[in-house]
Design a protein around this motif. Structure first.
Motif: not given
Length: 768
Positions: A221-222, A228-232, A250-255
Motif C-alpha cells: 500500500q502506498v 493512503s493513496v488509492v492507485t491501481e 511527488v512534489k519537492q519535500n513530499e514523502t
C-alpha cells in the motif's frame, strides 16, 4: 577495511557512513529473524555492488550431492544445503526513470543503519544524489514479526529534496535465486506458479529433490505524507518474478512511502494445496493490524523476551552491546516452538557449513535455552535427537557398527549424516558424548527425570553401544583404546586416544549403566518396554563396564598432565606467544599438512572435558592443564574463547577471563576471524551467555542445589542476569562489593553461595 566500525551502544547495532567494502559484513551483522524465517540485511532497493543475497526458511533444505575427489565407503550421499529462498523484500525504486542504486549514486551522505535489538527492527536512512542530479532522502524500517511468524513488514519512505519528481515503487517477488554455497551449481528451486490478485502476488515454488512446497507472498500500500493513496498498480511477471508498479508525481519535500508485507507459507505447516489460502490469511492479519500496530506488537514481544533473557552490564558499553547482540541472535534463530527445528551454526545469516544441527546445540546452546525459557524448550531440543535415533543407528550401520549402536551425525537436517570431510564425518565421534551429556545436564538442571524413561534412555543405550564397539583392546597397553579420531581440536586429525573422546566414552557408558538401573527400579513399565525394544541384557552391560573400567588415558609423568592425544609431546612445542603474528590465523595462512604437525589447538579440547566434568577434577588439576594447553591454543574456533573464559574465571584470573569474554561476545562485531561476511557464529553466542552466567556468576548445579561463586571484572561496575531454575526465577545482581539475589515465585529456595547455604524468599532481596 575497518573491522571495528560498529558504534558502541547499549541496545543497538549502529553503522554510520556508507562504505561499499563493508556491505557484505553489515548484511551479516544486521541480519533479522523470527525463528521461522530470517534474512541477511540486504537493501530493499537495487544494489549493483558486491552483495551476498540471503533469505532463509527454517527447516527447508536441499541435499546437494557430495563432491569429493575420491569416494570412500560410508561417505554421506549429500551435503544438506541451507537454502537461499525466494526473495520477498525487493522494492525497485526509480526517480524520473533513474534507478536508485547506492553503488552508482553520485553521492551518498548521512548514511545510518540501525538494528534495534531491544525492539526487534532494522532501519536505514540516507541522502543520495542520483545520476540525474535529483537528491532524495530515504528512510526504511523492516522487521520479521514474532507474533505472525510467516510475515515480515517494510516501511520504505522517499522524499525528493531539490525538485519535484515522478517516483515509481516496484515491489517484487523473485524465485530466480541461487545459493552462494553449492557443490555443483544445481538449480535448487522449481517455480510452479506466479499469480496475483488485487494488490497481492504469490509465487509457488518447491525445492528440487526434497519437495518442500512454499508460497512466497506480498501485498503493498502506498502513501503520500502519511495519507493512503488509492492507485491501481500495473502488474508484470515472468517465470520467476512477480512485480507491481506504483507511480506517483511527488512534489519537492513530499514523502512518498510504501508499506510492504511479505513472507512464506510452507507445507511443513500447511497442506501444500492450500498455501495461497494460508498466505492470504497471513496477509489479512498483517494488513488489518497495519505496519504501525504490527511494529508495536513486535516491541511488546521482544520486551517479554528481554525481561527474562537480558544480561545487564554497567560501566562497559562494548561488553554490554556484545552480550545483547548474542542473546538477540539466539532468540531470532530458535524460538523453541517447533521440536522439528534446531540451531544451525549460521542461523539465518549465511549458508556456510550447511545443515541445521551440530553438537554445538547440546554442548553450548541447551544451557542458554534451559535457563532463559521454560524448560519445555530445552526438552524439545532433546526430543529432536530422540526422533532421530533410528537415523543415528543407520549412520552407525553404514560405518560397520551393529546391534543398535547409534552414531549421531556431525551435521544433519533430518537425522542423516550430511558432512563431507572424512576426518570430521568418520572421526569426530565425540559429538555422541555431547548428546548424552545434554541429557544428564537437562536432568541435573531441571530436575525433570521424565524425559529419560520416555525417550532419553533409548538414546543413551544406542550411544553406549557405539562406544563399546568403537573401543578396542590393546594388548600392548593392557587397556581399551580409541584409535583414528579427531577431537574437538580439528587441527589434529586421525590421532589415537584423544583424551576428551576417551573420557566422554567412559563417562557415557558409566552414566548409561547407572541410568538403566534407576529406570529399572523406579519406572518398571518403561524399563520393560525399553528392554524389550533394545534387547539389553546383564551380559551386555558387563561387557560395556569392562571397556569403561579399563579405558586408557594418555598421561605424561614429566609434564604432570594428561595428554591431549598419544603423540602430543612429539610436536615442536612452540607457544602461540612465540608465533609470528603475520602467520595468523593459521587456518588462512598455512597448509593443512603444516597445521596437523603443529602443536596449535583450534579450541578447548582436553579443557572441554574439564569444563563438562569439572567436579571430577580439583582446581589445582584444572590450573595445571590450563597452564599447559591454553598457551598452544589459537582460538580459531568460535567455540573456544567462551570455555576458556569460564575456566579463567574459576581460576581467579579475571583479566584473562575478561579478555576471553570480550573475544567471544564481540567475535562477529569486531570480526576477529576475518569471516563475518559469510554469516554470524550463532551457536557460539550461547557460549558467550555461559561465560557470564557460569564464568563470572559461577553458576553450577551441585548436589541438586543451585550454586553461585560470583566474581566481577574490574572493568565493570556491576552486572545482572536471570535464570529460570525449576520454575522459579532468580535475579542475580553482582557489583564490586556485594551480590544480591531476588526470587520470583511462591516458595523459598535454598541456594549455595561461595559454598554456604543461603535461603531466599519470594520478593525479598538477599544481599551477600
Amino acid at each position: 577495511m575497518n573491522l571495528d566500525y560498529i558504534i558502541p551502544n547499549n541496545w543497538s547495532i549502529i553503522e554510520e557512513g556508507f562504505n561499499p567494502d563493508q556491505v557484505k559484513a553489515s548484511e551479516s551483522l544486521f541480519s533479522i529473524g523470527n525463528g521461522a524465517m530470517g534474512q541477511r540485511a540486504n537493501f530493499e532497493e537495487k544494489y549493483s555492488g558486491p552483495t551476498f543475497q540471503g533469505s532463509y526458511i527454517a527447516g527447508v533444505y536441499y541435499p546437494d550431492k557430495t563432491r569429493v575427489g575420491w569416494w570412500k565407503n560410508g561417505y554421506p550421499e549429500y551435503f544438506a544445503k541451507v537454502l537461499n529462498a525466494p526473495n520477498w523484500i525487493g522494492i525497485n525504486v526509480t526517480v524520473n526513470n533513474e534507478e536508485l542504486d547506492l553503488y552508482t549514486c553520485k553521492a551518498v551522505k548521512n548514511f545510518r543503519r540501525e538494528l534495534n535489538m531491544q525492539e526487534g527492527w532494522l532501519s536505514r536512512s540516507f541522502v543520495a544524489t542520483l545520476q540525474n542530479d535529483i537528491e532524495v532522502e530515504v528512510q526504511t524500517t523492516r522487521f520479521l514479526s514474532l507474533d505472525l511468524d510467516e510475515v515480515g513488514a517494510i516501511d520504505f519512505k522517499i522524499t525528493p529534496l531539490n525538485s519535484d519528481a515522478e517516483i515509481t515503487f516496484q515491489p517484487y517477488l523473485d524465485s530466480g535465486i541461487t545459493n552462494e554455497d553449492t557443490n555443483w551449481d544445481d538449480k535448487f528451486w522449481d517455480t510452479l506458479n506466479v499469480s496475483h490478485e488485487n494488490n497481492q502476488a504469490f509465487i509457488q515454488a518447491k525445492t528440487m529433490k526434497t519437495d518442500f512446497y512454499t508460497c512466497t507472498f506480498m501485498e503493498s500500500q502506498v502513501y503520500i505524507d502519511g495519507k493512503s493513496v488509492v492507485t491501481e498498480p500495473a502488474f508484470s511477471s515472468d517465470s520467476n518474478l512477480a512485480s507491481f508498479s506504483y507511480t506517483y508525481s511527488v512534489k519537492q519535500n513530499e514523502t512518498y512511502a510504501i508499506h510492504k508485507f511479505g513472507g512464506y507459507t510452507v507445507d511443513r505447516n500447511h497442506n501444500k494445496n492450500e498455501l495461497i489460502t494460508a498466505a492470504k490469511s497471513s496477509l489479512s492479519k498483517a494488513t488489518t493490524a497495519g505496519f504501525v500496530q504490527l511494529l508495536e506488537n513486535q516491541k511488546q514481544a521482544w520486551a517479554k523476551i528481554w525481561d527474562m533473557a537480558d544480561i545487564t552490564i554497567e560501566g562497559d558499553v562494548k561488553a554490554q552491546q556484545g552480550i545483547r547482540f548474542n542473546i538477540f541472535h539466539l532468540n531470532q534463530t530458535y524460538s523453541g516452538k517447533d521440536a522439528t527445528l534446531n540451531i544451525g551454526p549460521k542461523g539465518f545469516t549465511g549458508e556456510k557449513y550447511g545443515g541445521s544441527t551440530y553438537w554445538d546445540t547440546e554442548a553450548y546452546c541447551i544451557p542458554f535455552y534451559m535457563a532463559t525459557k521454560d524448560q519445555e524448550v530445552a526438552r524439545n531440543l532433546l526430543t529432536y535427537r530422540y526422533n532421530h535415533l533410528e537415523k543415528a543407528i543407520e549412520n552407525a550401520e553404514k560405518l560397520g557398527f551393529k546391534n543398535g549402536a547409534a552414531l549421531y551425525p556431525m551435521v544433519t537436517m533430518n537425522g542423516e549424516e550430511c558432512h563431507n570431510e572424512w576426518e570430521i564425518t568418520f572421526e569426530e565421534i565425540h559429538r555422541n558424548g555431547a548428546i548424552a551429556f545434554a541429557i544428564f545436564n537437562y536432568y541435573r538442571y531441571t530436575g525433570d527425570f521424565s524425559y529419560i524413561p520416555e525417550m532419553g534412555l533409548e538414546v543413551l543405550i544406542g550411544i553406549a553401544r557405539f562406544w563399546h564397539q568403537r573401543a578396542n583392546f590393546s594388548g600392548q597397553k593392557n587397556k581399551y583404546v580409541i584409535l583414528g579420531v579427531t577431537g574437538p581440536n580439528e587441527y589434529e586429525n586421525n590421532i589415537n586416544n584423544n583424551w576428551y573422546t576417551n573420557y566422554i566414552a567412559k563417562w557415557c557408558i558409566d552414566y548409561t549403566v547407572e541410568t538403566i538401573q534407576k529406570v529399572k527400579e523406579g519406572y518398571g513399565d518403561d524399563y520393560k518396554r525399553i528392554a524389550g525394544k533394545t534387547k539389553i541384557s546383564h551380559e551386555e552391560l558387563a561387557q560395556w563396564k569392562k571397556v569403561a573400567d579399563n579405558m586408557y588415558f594418555p598421561y605424561s609423568e614429566e609434564k604432570n598432565v594428561y595428554l591431549q592425544q598419544d603423540g602430543f609431546l612429539d610436536k615442536e612445542l612452540i607457544t602461540v606467544a612465540d608465533l609470528d603474528k603475520s602467520q595468523r590465523p593459521i587456518n588462512q595462512k598455512w597448509s593443512w599438512d603444516r597445521i596437523l604437525r603443529s602443536p596449535y589447538i583450534k579450541q578447548a579440547d582436553l579443557l572441554q572435558g574439564m569444563y563438562f566434568f569439572e567436579d571430577k577434577f580439583t582446581t589445582e588439576e584444572l590450573e595445571r592443564h590450563f597452564d599447559f594447553y591454553e598457551p598452544f591454543t589459537v582460538h580459531e574456533s568460535s567455540l573456544s574463547p567462551c570455555v576458556h573464559s569460564i575456566q579463567a574465571a574459576k581460576l581467579d584470573r579475571m583479566e584473562q577471563a575478561y579478555t576471553f569474554y570480550l573475544r567471544t561476545s564481540r567475535l562477529d562485531l569486531d570480526d576477529y576471524n576475518h569471516e563475518v561476511h559469510e554469516g554470524l557464529h550463532i551457536t557460539s553466542m550461547a557460549g558467550t551467555w555461559m561465560s557470564i552466567v557460569e564464568g563470572f556468576g559461577g553458576m553450577r548445579v551441585k548436589n541438586d542445589t543451585l550454586s553461585f561463586e560470583p566474581k566481577i571484572p574490574e572493568q565493570w561496575k556491576g552486572y545482572s542476569f536471570k535464570v529460570n531454575f525449576r520454575h522459579q526465577i532468580i535475579t542475580v545482581t553482582v557489583n564490586q562489593n556485594e551480590t544480591q539475589f531476588k526470587l520470583e515465585g511462591d516458595k523459598d529456595l535454598t541456594i549455595s553461595v561461595d559454598g554456604k547455604a543461603v535461603t531466599i524468599s519470594p520478593n525479598l532481596l538477599v544481599t551477600i
